[in-house]
Design an enzyme around this catalytic site. Structure first.
Site, PDB file in Angstrom:
ATOM      1  N   GLU A 273      10.309  -3.840  -0.670  1.00  0.00           N
ATOM      2  CA  GLU A 273       9.197  -2.736  -1.032  1.00  0.00           C
ATOM      3  C   GLU A 273       7.907  -3.337  -1.419  1.00  0.00           C
ATOM      4  O   GLU A 273       7.288  -2.823  -2.582  1.00  0.00           O
ATOM      5  CB  GLU A 273       9.864  -1.900  -2.267  1.00  0.00           C
ATOM      6  CG  GLU A 273      11.161  -1.369  -2.173  1.00  0.00           C
ATOM      7  CD  GLU A 273      11.864  -0.975  -3.222  1.00  0.00           C
ATOM      8  OE1 GLU A 273      11.353  -1.477  -4.562  1.00  0.00           O
ATOM      9  OE2 GLU A 273      12.855  -0.181  -3.553  1.00  0.00           O
ATOM     10  N   PRO A 274       7.151  -3.767  -0.409  1.00  0.00           N
ATOM     11  CA  PRO A 274       5.931  -4.427  -0.623  1.00  0.00           C
ATOM     12  C   PRO A 274       4.934  -3.311  -0.948  1.00  0.00           C
ATOM     13  O   PRO A 274       4.625  -2.497  -0.077  1.00  0.00           O
ATOM     14  CB  PRO A 274       5.732  -5.556   0.496  1.00  0.00           C
ATOM     15  CG  PRO A 274       6.463  -4.980   1.456  1.00  0.00           C
ATOM     16  CD  PRO A 274       7.647  -4.215   0.834  1.00  0.00           C
ATOM     17  N   GLY A 275       3.965  -3.629  -1.856  1.00  0.00           N
ATOM     18  CA  GLY A 275       2.787  -2.832  -1.860  1.00  0.00           C
ATOM     19  C   GLY A 275       1.587  -3.497  -1.807  1.00  0.00           C
ATOM     20  O   GLY A 275       0.738  -3.579  -0.708  1.00  0.00           O
ATOM     21  N   ARG A 276       1.199  -4.266  -2.877  1.00  0.00           N
ATOM     22  CA  ARG A 276      -0.086  -5.088  -3.055  1.00  0.00           C
ATOM     23  C   ARG A 276      -0.041  -6.018  -1.866  1.00  0.00           C
ATOM     24  O   ARG A 276      -1.244  -6.114  -1.117  1.00  0.00           O
ATOM     25  CB  ARG A 276       0.334  -5.704  -4.352  1.00  0.00           C
ATOM     26  CG  ARG A 276      -1.172  -6.681  -4.482  1.00  0.00           C
ATOM     27  CD  ARG A 276      -0.860  -7.726  -5.765  1.00  0.00           C
ATOM     28  NE  ARG A 276      -0.328  -6.777  -6.791  1.00  0.00           N
ATOM     29  CZ  ARG A 276      -1.092  -6.106  -7.972  1.00  0.00           C
ATOM     30  NH1 ARG A 276      -2.299  -6.109  -7.817  1.00  0.00           N
ATOM     31  NH2 ARG A 276      -0.187  -5.628  -8.971  1.00  0.00           N
ATOM     32  N   ARG A 312      -8.412  -2.165 -12.900  1.00  0.00           N
ATOM     33  CA  ARG A 312      -7.554  -3.451 -12.976  1.00  0.00           C
ATOM     34  C   ARG A 312      -8.301  -4.450 -13.988  1.00  0.00           C
ATOM     35  O   ARG A 312      -7.480  -4.941 -14.742  1.00  0.00           O
ATOM     36  CB  ARG A 312      -7.323  -4.183 -11.533  1.00  0.00           C
ATOM     37  CG  ARG A 312      -6.360  -3.125 -10.702  1.00  0.00           C
ATOM     38  CD  ARG A 312      -5.875  -3.982  -9.399  1.00  0.00           C
ATOM     39  NE  ARG A 312      -4.886  -4.901  -9.921  1.00  0.00           N
ATOM     40  CZ  ARG A 312      -5.280  -6.198  -9.861  1.00  0.00           C
ATOM     41  NH1 ARG A 312      -6.602  -6.596  -9.519  1.00  0.00           N
ATOM     42  NH2 ARG A 312      -4.268  -6.967 -10.388  1.00  0.00           N
ATOM     43  N   TYR A 316      -5.647  -4.872 -17.065  1.00  0.00           N
ATOM     44  CA  TYR A 316      -4.989  -6.135 -16.863  1.00  0.00           C
ATOM     45  C   TYR A 316      -5.687  -7.312 -17.154  1.00  0.00           C
ATOM     46  O   TYR A 316      -5.102  -8.481 -16.530  1.00  0.00           O
ATOM     47  CB  TYR A 316      -4.163  -6.316 -15.454  1.00  0.00           C
ATOM     48  CG  TYR A 316      -3.579  -4.984 -15.053  1.00  0.00           C
ATOM     49  CD1 TYR A 316      -2.454  -4.493 -15.674  1.00  0.00           C
ATOM     50  CD2 TYR A 316      -3.628  -4.531 -13.567  1.00  0.00           C
ATOM     51  CE1 TYR A 316      -1.797  -3.278 -15.248  1.00  0.00           C
ATOM     52  CE2 TYR A 316      -3.113  -3.373 -13.341  1.00  0.00           C
ATOM     53  CZ  TYR A 316      -1.821  -2.870 -13.702  1.00  0.00           C
ATOM     54  OH  TYR A 316      -1.593  -1.830 -13.378  1.00  0.00           O
ATOM     55  N   CYS A 342     -19.092   4.964 -20.475  1.00  0.00           N
ATOM     56  CA  CYS A 342     -19.555   4.337 -21.936  1.00  0.00           C
ATOM     57  C   CYS A 342     -18.471   3.884 -22.508  1.00  0.00           C
ATOM     58  O   CYS A 342     -17.510   4.374 -23.113  1.00  0.00           O
ATOM     59  CB  CYS A 342     -19.975   5.655 -22.634  1.00  0.00           C
ATOM     60  SG  CYS A 342     -21.174   6.540 -21.752  1.00  0.00           S
ATOM     61  N   GLU A 343     -18.050   2.526 -21.979  1.00  0.00           N
ATOM     62  CA  GLU A 343     -16.918   1.864 -22.476  1.00  0.00           C
ATOM     63  C   GLU A 343     -17.537   0.442 -22.521  1.00  0.00           C
ATOM     64  O   GLU A 343     -17.407  -0.037 -21.356  1.00  0.00           O
ATOM     65  CB  GLU A 343     -15.635   2.035 -21.911  1.00  0.00           C
ATOM     66  CG  GLU A 343     -15.095   3.425 -21.761  1.00  0.00           C
ATOM     67  CD  GLU A 343     -14.239   3.825 -22.651  1.00  0.00           C
ATOM     68  OE1 GLU A 343     -13.663   2.785 -23.530  1.00  0.00           O
ATOM     69  OE2 GLU A 343     -14.061   4.928 -23.122  1.00  0.00           O
TER      70      GLU A 343
HETATM   71  C1  LIG Z   1       5.230  -0.972  -7.739  1.00  0.00           C
HETATM   72  C2  LIG Z   1       6.608  -1.164  -6.941  1.00  0.00           C
HETATM   73  C3  LIG Z   1       6.703  -1.820  -5.796  1.00  0.00           C
HETATM   74  C4  LIG Z   1       5.595  -2.624  -5.265  1.00  0.00           C
HETATM   75  O1  LIG Z   1       5.076  -3.598  -5.937  1.00  0.00           O
HETATM   76  P1  LIG Z   1       3.859  -4.737  -5.357  1.00  0.00           P
HETATM   77  O2  LIG Z   1       3.716  -5.604  -6.451  1.00  0.00           O
HETATM   78  O3  LIG Z   1       2.709  -3.947  -5.066  1.00  0.00           O
HETATM   79  O4  LIG Z   1       4.576  -5.260  -3.885  1.00  0.00           O
HETATM   80  C5  LIG Z   1       8.023  -1.676  -5.386  1.00  0.00           C
HETATM   81  N1  LIG Z   1       8.977  -1.338  -5.910  1.00  0.00           N
HETATM   82  C6  LIG Z   1       8.823  -0.550  -7.041  1.00  0.00           C
HETATM   83  C7  LIG Z   1      10.023  -0.057  -7.553  1.00  0.00           C
HETATM   84  C8  LIG Z   1       7.639  -0.595  -7.713  1.00  0.00           C
HETATM   85  O5  LIG Z   1       7.726   0.361  -8.703  1.00  0.00           O
END
Ligand SMILES: *Cc1c(COP(=O)(O)O)cnc(C)c1O
Length: 414
Positions: A273-276, A312, A316, A342-343
């Site tokens: 499940e890659p996102g970033r 971000r 973070y 304004c922060e």
């Molecule tokens: C956010 C998330 C991801 C993706 O994470 P990345 O760091 O963006 O790869 C995958 N699975 C679940 C359940 C998430 O909450």
């Protein structure tokens, strides 16, 4: 290969100079490269070779319809965490049978919508959710395909807010409870056990915690197989980090090879499940310098993007490389790059050495993931425009919000 790079002393996305984007669409704007997005997806896909697999892009990293659609066309599946993301993925042409649904707080309505769409799998995160899902599936006369998100209790060694696989985190079910919950799910009507799932955190720059989680998940898998509970897929989540500055995260290839080796000869499909790591380095935030301000202690570059566009750094303490779009003749100095909000937390970068003048364009690098998708309208600021560059073409894939749209749903008292 880098699709966002210098050419003739100016930063380009593919063949398009970023100053042209600013002229035509204004700033702040998010600019993504289709080729970069495609290459990042294909790096994962190729790494699996012949091994049965499904890449479920985590939509929350960037859920623009055009981004989802490009990935759907490449054969990507999707990891969603809300009913809203389900609708987006379907609207973008995503295949419901490649959707997995994660999240600790799925509502009745969200579970119903997922069942109605016949999604591939619910990644169930608690006993109560399992009970609720079974009741709803029975009520709808459907069978819910499930996998349990287990919490492998490993330290992902990342920022605490994006660490999710420790015993004290809210995510998943503990290993101690997983077996009995699997037995329950296996016997329940209207539920079909399909897989095991885990996700230990985000922006992981080392392979070791991912490998440790994978080993633990495969141990559980073997226990389930011994009990006659058959598992068709194992989902190792996302989390692979990207380079924002000096990091050197493992490559998609190294990550996938580790997973394939850990699964070994077991005949299972591997899901991730890659996102970033798919979208993060495929985009930048383009912003213009409004003012240079020389204070008593510090110098500031005040830009037209702010923490509402990219939260971000504030959330973070994240680092993004910030660079001029064109090399400038200005003398360089050390600046905090701040927005108009304004922060005091409204900064995009601190103590950066930059040669800039008022009116110059800056690029905040690595802003494809968790930027626009986390943006807000704080200070009644319209959300930025989004563009995808495809070779020579500029495509506006979300126009800048109008201010009127921001309060269109509000009403005065009678
Ligand atoms: C956010 C998330 C991801 C993706 O994470 P990345 O760091 O963006 O790869 C995958 N699975 C679940 C359940 C998430 O909450």
């Amino acid at each position: 290969m880098s699709f966002i790079a210098d050419r003739d002393n100016e930063l380009h996305a593919e063949n398009v100079a970023l100053s042209r984007v600013a002229e035509k669409f204004g700033t702040p704007s998010f600019v993504y490269s289709r080729a970069a997005l495609t290459a990042a997806f294909e790096d994962y896909d190729k790494a699996f070779g012949d091994h049965p697999h499904l890449i479920c892009y985590a939509a929350k990293a960037n859920s623009n319809l055009a981004i989802l659609n490009v990935l759907a066309q490449l054969g990507s599946g999707f990891d969603i965490v809300s009913g809203g993301e389900l609708k987006r993925v379907l609207a973008a042409g995503g295949d419901p049978r490649k959707i997995v649904f994660s999240g600790v707080g799925k509502s009745e309505a969200e579970l119903r919508d997922g069942l109605a769409a016949d999604i591939l799998c619910f990644n169930v995160e608690s006993e109560s959710e399992l009970t609720r899902l079974q009741r709803i599936a029975a009520d709808m006369g459907r069978t819910a395909r499930v996998s349990l998100r287990v919490n492998p209790d490993v330290d992902a060694r990342t920022h605490p807010y994006i660490s999710t696989g420790l015993r004290q985190n809210k995510f998943g079910v503990g290993f101690a409870d997983a077996l009995s919950l699997y037995r329950r799910a296996h016997q329940a009507s209207n539920l079909e056990v399909r897989g095991i799932d885990c996700h230990i955190g985000s922006q992981l720059t080392e392979l070791a915690p991912l490998a440790e989680a994978a080993r633990k998940v495969v141990e559980l898998l073997d226990q389930l197989t011994d009990e006659g509970i058959s598992i068709e897929h194992v989902d190792f989540g996302g989390g692979l980090g990207i380079r924002y500055g000096e990091e050197s995260p493992p490559s998609a290839d190294e990550f996938v090879r580790m997973l394939v080796d850990t699964v070994g000869q077991r005949s299972l499909s591997i899901q991730i499940e890659p996102g970033r790591s798919i979208v993060g380095n495929a985009g930048i935030l383009l912003t213009r310098v409004e003012y240079l301000k020389h204070g008593e202690e510090k110098n500031f570059v005040v830009v037209d993007a702010a923490m509402n566009d990219l939260m971000r750094p504030a959330l973070y303490q994240a680092h993004h490389t910030i660079r001029p779009v064109r090399t400038s003749a200005a003398t360089s100095a050390t600046y905090d790059v701040v927005g108009p909000i304004c922060e005091t937390g409204d900064f995009l970068g601190q103590a950066r050495t930059l040669a800039v003048q008022e009116g110059d364009l800056l690029a905040v690098m690595s802003a494809g993931a968790y930027a626009m998708s986390m943006s807000s309208n704080y200070n009644t600021r319209s959300r930025a425009a989004e563009l995808i560059i495809d070779a020579d073409a500029m495509h506006l894939v979300r126009k800048r919000e109008s201010v009127e749209a921001l309060y269109a749903d509000e009403t005065l008292l009678p």
